[in-house]
Design a protein around this motif. Structure first.
Motif, PDB file in Angstrom:
ATOM      1  N   VAL A   1       0.837  -1.200   0.000  1.00 16.00           N
ATOM      2  CA  VAL A   1       0.000   0.000   0.000  1.00 16.00           C
ATOM      3  C   VAL A   1       0.878   1.258   0.000  1.00 16.00           C
ATOM      4  N   ILE A   2       1.933   1.237   0.780  1.00 15.39           N
ATOM      5  CA  ILE A   2       2.830   2.403   0.828  1.00 15.39           C
ATOM      6  C   ILE A   2       3.536   2.593  -0.509  1.00 15.39           C
ATOM      7  N   PHE A   3       3.987   1.510  -1.132  1.00 16.22           N
ATOM      8  CA  PHE A   3       4.627   1.630  -2.451  1.00 16.22           C
ATOM      9  C   PHE A   3       3.652   2.198  -3.483  1.00 16.22           C
TER      10      PHE A   3
ATOM     11  N   ARG B   1      -1.557   5.759   9.299  1.00 20.24           N
ATOM     12  CA  ARG B   1      -1.659   7.021   8.557  1.00 20.24           C
ATOM     13  C   ARG B   1      -0.298   7.337   7.957  1.00 20.24           C
ATOM     14  N   VAL B   2      -0.262   7.543   6.658  1.00 23.51           N
ATOM     15  CA  VAL B   2       0.965   7.931   5.966  1.00 23.51           C
ATOM     16  C   VAL B   2       0.741   9.348   5.466  1.00 23.51           C
TER      17      VAL B   2
ATOM     18  N   ALA C   1       1.539  21.528   7.004  1.00 25.15           N
ATOM     19  CA  ALA C   1       1.440  21.878   5.592  1.00 25.15           C
ATOM     20  C   ALA C   1       1.275  20.634   4.722  1.00 25.15           C
ATOM     21  N   ALA C   2       0.805  19.529   5.331  1.00 22.07           N
ATOM     22  CA  ALA C   2       0.693  18.267   4.594  1.00 22.07           C
ATOM     23  C   ALA C   2      -0.245  18.423   3.419  1.00 22.07           C
TER      24      ALA C   2
ATOM     25  N   VAL D   1      -4.888   6.873   4.766  1.00 23.57           N
ATOM     26  CA  VAL D   1      -5.285   6.188   5.987  1.00 23.57           C
ATOM     27  C   VAL D   1      -5.724   4.780   5.631  1.00 23.57           C
ATOM     28  N   LEU D   2      -5.188   3.815   6.386  1.00 23.97           N
ATOM     29  CA  LEU D   2      -5.553   2.417   6.182  1.00 23.97           C
ATOM     30  C   LEU D   2      -6.046   1.863   7.508  1.00 23.97           C
TER      31      LEU D   2
END
Length: 118
Positions: free
Chosen positions: A16-18, A74-75, A86-87, A92-93
């Motif tokens: 998921v992150i990739f 949360r990434v 400032a994201a 969210v998983l």
């Protein structure tokens, strides 16, 4: 049995992150490759450095996952030179981590959950 599922959950989180990193253009597109995971093609890192970083990140979650306390990951993708305020985006998983639910997965295609890469 739960250790195998925890391993698979962490591998899924890496995937998921990739996917998120590729979709957001965090690295050049040729950093990522298509890899078969759990019987399906997915995005994986072709860069040992990126893979090592994401693997290490996911491994930090292992204790919490094994104790059944991991509920959400949360990434946060920061804007260039930004702080969390400032994201530009957050992925969210929600994670299935109830022991009873994990046991219910035991009968769901052990052959698929038991294979990481085909």
């Amino acid at each position: 049995m739960l250790d195998d599922i925890n391993d698979n959950v962490l591998i899924f989180l890496q995937c998921v992150i990739f996917i998120a990193l590729k979709a957001r253009g965090a690295y050049p597109v040729d950093t990522f490759i298509r890899q078969r995971l759990f019987g399906h093609l997915c995005v994986w890192s072709g860069s040992p450095e990126v893979e090592s970083y994401v693997t290490g990140l996911c491994e930090t979650l292992r204790v919490v996952l094994c104790r059944g306390h991991l509920r959400r990951v949360r990434v946060r993708f920061l804007a260039e030179h930004g702080w969390p305020a400032a994201a530009s985006e957050v992925v969210v998983l929600d994670v299935l981590a109830e022991e009873a639910d994990l046991r219910a997965l035991e009968g769901l295609g052990r052959d698929v959950l038991g294979r990481r890469f085909a």
